[in-house]
Write a protein that holds these residues in place. Structure first.
Motif, PDB file in Angstrom:
ATOM      1  N   ARG A  95       0.626  -1.667   0.075  1.00 14.28           N
ATOM      2  CA  ARG A  95       0.264  -0.178  -0.032  1.00 14.28           C
ATOM      3  C   ARG A  95       0.810   1.441   0.465  1.00 14.28           C
ATOM      4  O   ARG A  95       0.778   2.675   1.215  1.00 14.28           O
ATOM      5  CB  ARG A  95      -1.081   0.018   1.238  1.00 14.28           C
ATOM      6  CG  ARG A  95      -1.577  -1.414   1.210  1.00 14.28           C
ATOM      7  CD  ARG A  95      -2.816  -1.291  -0.115  1.00 14.28           C
ATOM      8  NE  ARG A  95      -3.835  -0.299   0.399  1.00 14.28           N
ATOM      9  CZ  ARG A  95      -5.221  -0.476   0.200  1.00 14.28           C
ATOM     10  NH1 ARG A  95      -5.684  -1.694   0.262  1.00 14.28           N
ATOM     11  NH2 ARG A  95      -5.329   0.671   0.021  1.00 14.28           N
ATOM     12  N   TYR A  96       1.690   0.994  -0.877  1.00  9.99           N
ATOM     13  CA  TYR A  96       3.159   2.521  -0.495  1.00  9.99           C
ATOM     14  C   TYR A  96       2.174   3.418  -2.074  1.00  9.99           C
ATOM     15  O   TYR A  96       2.231   2.153  -3.251  1.00  9.99           O
ATOM     16  CB  TYR A  96       4.086   2.060  -0.917  1.00  9.99           C
ATOM     17  CG  TYR A  96       5.240   2.952  -1.038  1.00  9.99           C
ATOM     18  CD1 TYR A  96       5.662   3.936  -0.463  1.00  9.99           C
ATOM     19  CD2 TYR A  96       6.010   3.471  -2.396  1.00  9.99           C
ATOM     20  CE1 TYR A  96       6.519   4.888  -0.126  1.00  9.99           C
ATOM     21  CE2 TYR A  96       6.439   5.006  -2.670  1.00  9.99           C
ATOM     22  CZ  TYR A  96       6.746   5.401  -1.587  1.00  9.99           C
ATOM     23  OH  TYR A  96       7.186   6.940  -1.834  1.00  9.99           O
ATOM     24  N   SER A  97       2.033   4.048  -2.161  1.00  8.46           N
ATOM     25  CA  SER A  97       1.831   5.421  -2.982  1.00  8.46           C
ATOM     26  C   SER A  97       2.622   6.901  -2.467  1.00  8.46           C
ATOM     27  O   SER A  97       3.138   6.976  -1.727  1.00  8.46           O
ATOM     28  CB  SER A  97       0.638   4.849  -3.718  1.00  8.46           C
ATOM     29  OG  SER A  97      -0.418   6.223  -2.480  1.00  8.46           O
ATOM     30  N   TRP A  98       3.224   7.127  -3.990  1.00  7.75           N
ATOM     31  CA  TRP A  98       3.841   8.649  -3.399  1.00  7.75           C
ATOM     32  C   TRP A  98       2.656   9.808  -4.747  1.00  7.75           C
ATOM     33  O   TRP A  98       2.318   9.812  -5.809  1.00  7.75           O
ATOM     34  CB  TRP A  98       5.005   8.867  -3.947  1.00  7.75           C
ATOM     35  CG  TRP A  98       4.818   8.881  -4.699  1.00  7.75           C
ATOM     36  CD1 TRP A  98       6.157   9.187  -6.101  1.00  7.75           C
ATOM     37  CD2 TRP A  98       5.553   7.600  -5.906  1.00  7.75           C
ATOM     38  NE1 TRP A  98       6.321   9.176  -7.095  1.00  7.75           N
ATOM     39  CE2 TRP A  98       6.184   7.752  -7.713  1.00  7.75           C
ATOM     40  CE3 TRP A  98       5.169   5.763  -5.945  1.00  7.75           C
ATOM     41  CZ2 TRP A  98       6.221   6.921  -7.923  1.00  7.75           C
ATOM     42  CZ3 TRP A  98       5.729   5.384  -6.832  1.00  7.75           C
ATOM     43  CH2 TRP A  98       5.830   5.873  -8.179  1.00  7.75           C
ATOM     44  N   THR A  99       2.648  11.273  -4.460  1.00  4.22           N
ATOM     45  CA  THR A  99       3.228  12.107  -5.480  1.00  4.22           C
ATOM     46  C   THR A  99       3.635  13.076  -5.522  1.00  4.22           C
ATOM     47  O   THR A  99       4.197  13.064  -4.131  1.00  4.22           O
ATOM     48  CB  THR A  99       1.542  12.597  -4.906  1.00  4.22           C
ATOM     49  OG1 THR A  99       1.163  13.698  -6.355  1.00  4.22           O
ATOM     50  CG2 THR A  99       0.530  13.292  -4.015  1.00  4.22           C
ATOM     51  N   GLU A 100       4.076  14.343  -6.608  1.00  2.48           N
ATOM     52  CA  GLU A 100       5.233  15.252  -6.001  1.00  2.48           C
ATOM     53  C   GLU A 100       4.490  16.128  -6.777  1.00  2.48           C
ATOM     54  O   GLU A 100       3.618  16.488  -8.425  1.00  2.48           O
ATOM     55  CB  GLU A 100       5.929  14.974  -7.767  1.00  2.48           C
ATOM     56  CG  GLU A 100       7.358  13.847  -6.975  1.00  2.48           C
ATOM     57  CD  GLU A 100       7.790  12.890  -7.677  1.00  2.48           C
ATOM     58  OE1 GLU A 100       8.226  14.031  -9.302  1.00  2.48           O
ATOM     59  OE2 GLU A 100       8.139  11.953  -7.709  1.00  2.48           O
ATOM     60  N   GLN A 101       3.596  16.980  -6.173  1.00  2.00           N
ATOM     61  CA  GLN A 101       2.826  18.731  -6.334  1.00  2.00           C
ATOM     62  C   GLN A 101       3.481  19.472  -5.755  1.00  2.00           C
ATOM     63  O   GLN A 101       4.122  19.532  -4.892  1.00  2.00           O
ATOM     64  CB  GLN A 101       2.017  18.878  -6.844  1.00  2.00           C
ATOM     65  CG  GLN A 101       0.995  17.660  -5.815  1.00  2.00           C
ATOM     66  CD  GLN A 101      -0.519  17.502  -5.030  1.00  2.00           C
ATOM     67  OE1 GLN A 101      -1.196  18.427  -4.844  1.00  2.00           O
ATOM     68  NE2 GLN A 101      -0.345  16.297  -5.514  1.00  2.00           N
ATOM     69  N   PHE A 102       3.474  21.257  -6.437  1.00  3.07           N
ATOM     70  CA  PHE A 102       3.798  21.977  -6.023  1.00  3.07           C
ATOM     71  C   PHE A 102       4.719  21.944  -4.534  1.00  3.07           C
ATOM     72  O   PHE A 102       5.058  22.920  -3.589  1.00  3.07           O
ATOM     73  CB  PHE A 102       2.885  22.167  -4.802  1.00  3.07           C
ATOM     74  CG  PHE A 102       1.682  22.733  -6.071  1.00  3.07           C
ATOM     75  CD1 PHE A 102       1.423  23.210  -6.686  1.00  3.07           C
ATOM     76  CD2 PHE A 102       0.305  21.837  -6.198  1.00  3.07           C
ATOM     77  CE1 PHE A 102      -0.345  23.777  -7.590  1.00  3.07           C
ATOM     78  CE2 PHE A 102      -0.162  21.526  -6.922  1.00  3.07           C
ATOM     79  CZ  PHE A 102      -0.905  22.606  -7.350  1.00  3.07           C
ATOM     80  N   GLY A 103       6.323  21.682  -5.664  1.00  2.54           N
ATOM     81  CA  GLY A 103       7.364  21.376  -4.926  1.00  2.54           C
ATOM     82  C   GLY A 103       7.298  19.956  -3.493  1.00  2.54           C
ATOM     83  O   GLY A 103       8.190  20.307  -2.556  1.00  2.54           O
ATOM     84  N   LEU A 104       6.054  19.926  -3.481  1.00  2.94           N
ATOM     85  CA  LEU A 104       5.324  18.957  -2.504  1.00  2.94           C
ATOM     86  C   LEU A 104       6.247  17.112  -2.697  1.00  2.94           C
ATOM     87  O   LEU A 104       5.392  16.832  -4.030  1.00  2.94           O
ATOM     88  CB  LEU A 104       4.604  18.830  -1.711  1.00  2.94           C
ATOM     89  CG  LEU A 104       4.616  19.892  -1.057  1.00  2.94           C
ATOM     90  CD1 LEU A 104       3.390  20.343  -0.532  1.00  2.94           C
ATOM     91  CD2 LEU A 104       5.423  20.695   0.202  1.00  2.94           C
TER      92      LEU A 104
END
Ligand SMILES: Cc1cc2nc3c(=O)[nH]c(=O)nc-3n(C[C@H](O)[C@H](O)[C@H](O)COP(=O)(O)OP(=O)(O)OC[C@H]3O[C@@H](n4cnc5c(N)ncnc54)[C@H](O)[C@@H]3O)c2cc1C
Length: 398
Positions: free
Chosen positions: A325-334
């Motif tokens: 259940r690992y996931s990630w996101t990259e947005q707005f420098g985060l």
């Protein structure tokens, strides 16, 4: 009655698997092929993909590809070995399980082991005469990039990971960006504390959020140029993009007799029927309480494809599949990484740092038995995040 995987799952009486067909052209398909070879399978492998490109990753499509920094060369994954027959532009159009044959426009393809990895496509909310803009394939990415070049304002329908990443990239390109959703974007995925933090950072970058209970209707043909909210607001933009979820690609299995319910139903070893396994965005499983669960994420596609390939070869001797259940996101420098089912409730326990200082490691419901852990711009590597959760669920020290 809930559907269940079809038939007796013991190894096929036809004997060991010699001829594997993989339907799908992305990460689950590629991982299944690699795993079969790592497990010393030396029979024939045929991959049927309806795409023009060899297997590629979708992850950069909303990031580097949309921003114009990355091209096909950057997204195409490691090539399949020469010992694999890859058929591009070859959709599977049907399945005859009695004769163990996948149907394609180029003719039938026989298998004695079959991996279903046909993934999902973008969900659409427009009408048949609307050319709704979505982002799922590399071609979608190129088209959207082209439209972005000519747009001053962008409206994104849907504020999940994908919608917010599109909004973020549009912001970096200097566009005026609005995100419209039914509920505060990201709260359901990341909890209100992290969701609120990401929205604050996005708002500081110029994003406007509009909440509308009851959804929106796209207006304009062929390309939508406005949306109407259920409460009668009209919002206009040069470019409107729908990011409202995905739909598993299961239509080609109609009439096959395989269990389909919001995806292809798999057992605890990713098996669908004798000699048939499924993995990735197309697969759905039942949880302990009988609810159907699909985990449309990159890591799940990889992990589940490994498990499915092993189950195809080893049957009951293969390990039971336990998603990290690992996931990630990259947005707005985060850079936001998470483990757990999402939708954490209440205030998190702070394991390290703080959202106020920009770097935080947070757990729900508490530090001793976390069910969800989220890292925001925090250096904890994915493997350690997974261990934090595994320690809580198994009681084993990390
Ligand atoms: C823009 C974007 C960004 C993303 N970013 C992230 C991220 O940052 N982190 C993350 O965890 N996840 C991310 N995801 C989700 C992740 O990419 C998916 O979960 C993953 O691609 C699922 O892999 P899959 O192989 O199961 O399915 P898919 O990637 O959907 O691949 C299925 C393949 O099968 C082919 N196919 C379908 N039907 C047939 C047929 N009948 N015959 C032959 N071929 C067929 C399709 O064309 C496709 O090539 C992102 C998704 C998108 C769209």
């Amino acid at each position: 009655m809930r559907p269940s995987p079809a038939g007796d799952m013991r190894p096929s009486p036809a004997g060991p698997v010699r001829d594997v067909v993989v339907v799908g052209g992305s990460i689950a398909a590629l991982t299944a092929v690699e795993t079969l070879r790592l497990e010393d399978f030396d029979g024939r492998i045929t991959v049927l993909s309806d795409e023009d490109l060899p297997p590629y990753t979708r992850v950069p499509l909303s990031k580097g590809v949309l921003a114009g920094r990355e091209t096909a060369d950057d997204v195409v994954l490691a090539p399949l070995s020469d010992e694999v027959d890859l058929h591009l532009r070859t959709p599977a159009t049907g399945l005859d399980t009695a004769n163990r044959t996948v149907l394609t426009p180029a003719g039938p393809v026989r298998y004695d082991g079959l991996v279903l990895a046909s993934g999902a496509r973008a969900r659409r909310i427009g009408t048949a005469d609307q050319a709704e803009r979505v982002l799922r394939s590399y071609d979608d990415g190129l088209r959207l990039r082209d439209h972005l070049d000519r747009a001053a304002s962008v409206l994104v329908v849907g504020g999940g990971f994908l919608g917010m990443e599109i909004a973020s990239t549009a912001c970096t390109l200097g566009k005026e960006v609005t995100v419209v959703d039914l509920a505060p974007p990201l709260d359901r995925l990341l909890g209100t504390a992290v969701g609120g933090h990401v929205r604050t950072v996005a708002a500081q970058a110029g994003v406007r959020f509009v909440l509308t209970h009851g959804g929106v209707r796209l207006l304009g043909t062929p390309f939508p140029t406005a949306v109407e909210t259920a409460d009668g607001q009209r919002l206009e933009a040069d470019l409107i993009v729908s990011a409202v979820g995905d739909v598993p690609n299961v239509e080609w299995l109609a009439g096959s007799g395989l269990p389909v319910a919001g995806g292809v139903l798999v057992d605890e070893r990713c098996r669908v029927a004798p000699g048939i396994v499924a993995a990735g965005d197309v697969a759905v499983s039942t949880t302990g309480d009988g609810a159907l669960t699909r985990i449309p994420s990159w890591t799940n596609a990889v992990e589940q494809a490994r498990a499915a390939a092993k189950a195809l070869l080893h049957g009951d001797d293969a390990p039971v599949y336990r998603p990290s259940r690992y996931s990630w996101t990259e947005q707005f420098g985060l850079d936001v990484k998470m483990v757990g089912p999402g939708d954490p409730q209440g205030e998190p326990t702070v394991l390290d740092g703080s959202l106020g200082t920009g770097s935080a490691l947070l757990a729900w419901p508490d530090a001793n038995a976390p069910q969800t852990v989220v890292a925001v711009n925090h250096p904890t590597p994915p493997a350690k995040l997974k261990r934090l959760l595994a320690r809580a669920t198994t009681g084993v020290a990390a």
